[in-house]
Structure formats: structure tokens, C-alpha cells
Design an enzyme around this catalytic site. Structure first.
Site, PDB file in Angstrom:
ATOM      1  N   ASP A 130       0.822  -1.212   0.000  1.00  0.00           N
ATOM      2  CA  ASP A 130       0.000   0.000   0.000  1.00  0.00           C
ATOM      3  C   ASP A 130       0.862   1.272   0.000  1.00  0.00           C
ATOM      4  O   ASP A 130       2.093   1.193  -0.032  1.00  0.00           O
ATOM      5  CB  ASP A 130      -0.924  -0.070   1.229  1.00  0.00           C
ATOM      6  CG  ASP A 130      -2.338   0.373   0.908  1.00  0.00           C
ATOM      7  OD1 ASP A 130      -2.496   1.214   0.017  1.00  0.00           O
ATOM      8  OD2 ASP A 130      -3.270  -0.107   1.576  1.00  0.00           O
ATOM      9  N   TRP A 165      -2.876   3.321  -5.837  1.00  0.00           N
ATOM     10  CA  TRP A 165      -4.164   3.951  -6.183  1.00  0.00           C
ATOM     11  C   TRP A 165      -4.098   4.790  -7.459  1.00  0.00           C
ATOM     12  O   TRP A 165      -4.854   5.748  -7.633  1.00  0.00           O
ATOM     13  CB  TRP A 165      -4.671   4.836  -5.034  1.00  0.00           C
ATOM     14  CG  TRP A 165      -4.410   4.295  -3.668  1.00  0.00           C
ATOM     15  CD1 TRP A 165      -4.752   3.054  -3.214  1.00  0.00           C
ATOM     16  CD2 TRP A 165      -3.756   4.951  -2.575  1.00  0.00           C
ATOM     17  NE1 TRP A 165      -4.362   2.903  -1.908  1.00  0.00           N
ATOM     18  CE2 TRP A 165      -3.746   4.053  -1.489  1.00  0.00           C
ATOM     19  CE3 TRP A 165      -3.191   6.220  -2.408  1.00  0.00           C
ATOM     20  CZ2 TRP A 165      -3.172   4.375  -0.253  1.00  0.00           C
ATOM     21  CZ3 TRP A 165      -2.618   6.541  -1.176  1.00  0.00           C
ATOM     22  CH2 TRP A 165      -2.617   5.621  -0.124  1.00  0.00           C
ATOM     23  N   GLY A 166      -3.165   4.446  -8.356  1.00  0.00           N
ATOM     24  CA  GLY A 166      -3.098   5.175  -9.630  1.00  0.00           C
ATOM     25  C   GLY A 166      -2.372   6.503  -9.529  1.00  0.00           C
ATOM     26  O   GLY A 166      -2.377   7.284 -10.481  1.00  0.00           O
ATOM     27  N   ASP A 187     -10.216   3.128  -3.602  1.00  0.00           N
ATOM     28  CA  ASP A 187     -10.839   1.914  -3.053  1.00  0.00           C
ATOM     29  C   ASP A 187     -12.262   1.711  -3.576  1.00  0.00           C
ATOM     30  O   ASP A 187     -13.049   2.640  -3.648  1.00  0.00           O
ATOM     31  CB  ASP A 187     -10.897   2.006  -1.519  1.00  0.00           C
ATOM     32  CG  ASP A 187      -9.523   1.857  -0.900  1.00  0.00           C
ATOM     33  OD1 ASP A 187      -8.523   1.885  -1.652  1.00  0.00           O
ATOM     34  OD2 ASP A 187      -9.457   1.718   0.326  1.00  0.00           O
TER      35      ASP A 187
HETATM   36  C1  GLA Z   1      -5.995   1.136   1.392  1.00  0.00           C
HETATM   37  C2  GLA Z   1      -6.102   0.163   0.238  1.00  0.00           C
HETATM   38  C3  GLA Z   1      -7.197  -0.853   0.524  1.00  0.00           C
HETATM   39  C4  GLA Z   1      -6.897  -1.589   1.827  1.00  0.00           C
HETATM   40  C5  GLA Z   1      -6.736  -0.583   2.966  1.00  0.00           C
HETATM   41  C6  GLA Z   1      -6.225  -1.238   4.238  1.00  0.00           C
HETATM   42  O1  GLA Z   1      -7.127   1.941   1.515  1.00  0.00           O
HETATM   43  O2  GLA Z   1      -6.343   0.842  -0.968  1.00  0.00           O
HETATM   44  O3  GLA Z   1      -7.314  -1.769  -0.549  1.00  0.00           O
HETATM   45  O4  GLA Z   1      -5.753  -2.363   1.680  1.00  0.00           O
HETATM   46  O5  GLA Z   1      -5.798   0.433   2.621  1.00  0.00           O
HETATM   47  O6  GLA Z   1      -6.062  -0.307   5.270  1.00  0.00           O
END
Ligand code: GLA
Length: 385
Positions: A130, A165-166, A187
């Protein structure tokens, strides 16, 4: 190293986050691995059981190593990995390029090689990585390259699922990092709006995906029906209908996203199982060439989106999606797909949801599509006259 071709096609599996977030433990993971086998998901191609955030203690040990929370995982992570492997499945875990994970547990920043060694010693096969709490002065690209190198040199095949996340134009540098996946979106939530917005966010980005490095549009919400324990993900949103979940699965399959299930597979509805195990959709997603689909012109994708993915056997995978709120007729002009009528060629259309052949069509195919619904075809080029 046993698996030379790690990640050639998009990985398929299950991830704990969407339904369970922080509420994870050893029994849940073991029962999920059991269900993966007994429900037929394993036979359908699902392979990875992945633990997301919230698995560790809040502090590293005196040697700087990550420690699994003994209340949640009393026998340690190696025991969980062994159990998952014993079922013929693969085991995945989660960390972060920053000082902390998104939920505030220790991240791998400045511990990349040490953590890769820890994951390898536990028998981890997949790492989701992440992007929270990343120090501002360091470019994310460097940190993903760092962890990728650490994993590639830890002595075990570990698929690297980059999750930024791009941001930072990830598609322009991720191939060079060595990661097998790159999250290109924020997300997902268990709602139709979220599914639609994530699909639309991919317009113009699908060409960047390919074998060994797949565009990840986030985990599936198929079959959750509002069952997350987290308000943001969807406990208050009410979930989706089976028609909407089927459209979601079809979009992800055609766009070559990894198919990571997010519902509680220990108690799936029949409709959920049927959607997730559709062999024709899975075959489209797993095609060895991994060519990203193109959007056929002539419609406004915000309401009607036609996607075509060239398959390695010469056929075309075609998805007709009605993202709008009213029943609509959708037509596909074969000319726009490189099929001129004058050459006498047509398409033999096989419907991948009804599993029926609809016959040979020339020039165009048209059908009514229900709101939020879709049709997916495997179309073979044939001499029509
Ligand atoms: C981010 C990621 C999610 C998940 C959460 C966990 O938001 O994008 O997919 O892994 O963290 O905290």
C-alpha cells in the site's frame, strides 16, 4: 525459484479487506481456505488467500522484525501459510511503503529487505503493498522499486501487488519496477456507483496492462450484498443486485483486472458462486496474451460501453454494458472492429452468460440491455457468405 512465469496472467484469489477489514484471525483464514476448495472456487482457478491490513502488532520486535498479532494469529503466520499451502493454495499478505500501513500498523519503509526476508521465511507467495504514510520527500516510484528488488531477491517467488491507487502516473513506470500488479484506482465500495465510476476511470488506461504487469481496478465486491463490517466499504450502502454484480465481474474480467474476491466465501449465495465461477468469463480474463480491451466508438461510455478484447485464438471477447438507469438498445457495428462486410466475414456469437450460441451475424449485432446489465460474447470470425 519454482515458478518462472509468476504473474503472467492476472492473479485470482480472495482478500480479507472488503468484508472483514480489521476483524481477521487464524480461524477465518483457515475456514476461507477450506471454503475455497469445497465451494469449487479453487477448481475454477482461484488460488491466492490474502490477508490485508491489521494482521500485525503495533510495534516491531527488538530486532526490528514485524510480528503477527498473537491474539489474532496465535500459532504465527508460518502456521497459517502452511495450512493454506496444505490445501493446494497460495498465501498472500500486506504491507505498505510508508512508515505505517493505512490502518496504522508498522509499514515497511526502511525495512524493505528485512520484511521481504520475513515474508519469505513465513512462506508468503503474494504481497500487496500500500501507499499510506509515505514520507513526502521520497518519490513513490523509488519505494515500489525498492520493495520489488527486495522481493525479487528474497529467495522465494512472491508476486508483487503494488497498490498506489493510480497516483504518480503509475502506469508510466510500474513495468520497470518489476511489480506484477498495479492498483490504478482508489478503493472500491459495495455500490453500483462505485463499480461504474471505477470502470469509467479506466477509459484510456486499458492499453497499459499486459502479461506480467496487470492493471488492478481493486478487489471484487461480488456477493457482498452490503455485508462489510466497514461503513465506508458498504455496510450502510446496501450492496448491489445480482445483475449489477454480474456486470461488475464482466467488466473486471474484460479489463484484465486481477479477480480477487472480497465477499465471505464461507456463505456465498448460489448466484454469487455462479457469477464468480463462470468459466467463460474466467477464460477471457486469463487469456495468455493479456491484451487490454478497446472501447468501440459510437456510444457514450457513461451510459453504454462496448469493450472488445482480442483473444489469443483469433476470436474476440465482446462486452456490451448498459451503465445507464434505463433499458436501452445497444448496437455493435462490425466495421468499427475491423470487419468489413465486403469481405464476406461475419461473427458467430456465443453468449458467455446464457452459454448459448446466438448464430452468425453480419454487419452488426443489436440487443436490448437491462439497466446496469450486460452481455458478454466470445465471437468467432467466420465466412458468412
Ligand atoms: C488502502 C487500500 C485498501 C486496503 C486498505 C487497508 O485503503 O487501498 O485496498 O488495503 O488500505 O487499510
Amino acid at each position: 525459484m519454482q515458478d518462472k512465469y509468476l504473474g503472467i496472467t492476472p492473479p485470482m484469489g480472495w482478500n480479507s479487506w472488503n468484508t472483514f477489514t480489521w476483524n481477521i484471525n487464524e480461524d477465518l483464514i483457515k475456514e476461507t481456505a477450506d471454503a475455497m476448495v469445497s465451494s469449487g472456487l479453487k477448481d475454477a482457478g482461484y488460488e491466492y488467500v490474502v490477508i490485508d491490513d491489521c494482521w500485525s502488532l503495533r510495534q516491531r520486535d527488538e530486532n526490528g522484525c514485524l510480528v503477527a498479532d498473537p491474539e489474532k494469529f496465535p500459532h504465527g503466520m508460518k502456521a497459517v501459510a502452511d495450512y493454506v499451502h496444505g490445501k493446494g493454495l497460495k498465501f498472500g499478505m500486506y504491507s505498505c511503503d510508508g512508515t505505517h500501513t493505512c490502518a496504522g500498523y508498522p509499514g515497511s519503509f526502511e525495512h524493505e529487505f528485512q520484511d521481504a526476508a520475513t515474508f519469505a521465511s513465513w512462506g508468503v507467495d503474494y504481497l500487496k503493498y500500500d501507499n499510506c504514510y509515505k514520507p513526502h520527500h521520497i518519490n513513490g516510484e523509488i519505494l515500489y522499486k525498492r520493495m520489488s528488488l527486495a522481493l525479487r531477491n528474497c529467495g522465494r517467488d512472491i508476486l508483487f501487488s503494488a497498490c498506489n491507487w493510480g497516483s504518480d502516473d503509475v502506469w508510466s513506470w510500474i513495468q520497470g519496477s518489476g511489480a506484477q500488479l498495479f492498483r490504478s484506482t482508489g478503493d472500491i465500495q459495495d455500490s453500483w456507483e462505485s463499480i461504474k465510476n471505477l470502470a469509467l476511470s479506466q477509459m484510456g488506461k486499458t492499453p497499459y496492462s499486459g502479461p506480467y504487469c496487470h492493471n488492478d481496478i481493486d478487489m471484487l465486491v461480488v456477493g457482498m450484498y452490503g455485508g462489510s463490517n466497514n461503513e465506508y466499504i458498504g455496510s450502510k450502502l446496501g450492496g448491489c443486485t445480482d445483475v449489477e454484480y454480474r456486470t461488475h465481474f464482466s467488466l473486471w474480467a474484460l479489463m484484465n483486472s486481477p479477480l480477487m474476491i472480497g465477499c465471505d466465501i464461507r456463505k456465498m449465495s448460489e448466484a454469487t458462486k455462479e457469477t464468480l465461477t463462470n468459466p467463460e468469463l474466467i477464460a477471457i480474463n486469463q487469456d495468455i496474451e493479456c491484451r487490454g480491451p478497446y472501447v468501440v466508438p459510437g456510444h457514450d461510455p457513461e451510459t453504454l460501453m462496448a469493450l472488445v478484447k482480442p483473444m489469443s485464438d483469433g476470436s474476440l471477447a465482446i462486452g456490451l454494458f448498459n451503465l445507464g438507469d434505463a433499458k436501452s438498445e445497444m448496437s455493435l457495428q462490425f466495421w468499427d472492429m475491423g470487419i468489413p462486410v465486403a469481405a464476406g466475414m461475419g461473427l458467430e456469437m456465443h453468449n458467455c452468460w446464457t452459454h448459448e450460441n446466438e448464430g452468425v451475424f453480419t454487419e452488426r449485432y443489436a440487443s436490448q440491455i437491462e439497466p446496469h446489465g450486460c452481455m458478454v460474447f466470445r465471437a468467432k470470425l467466420v465466412k458468412a457468405r
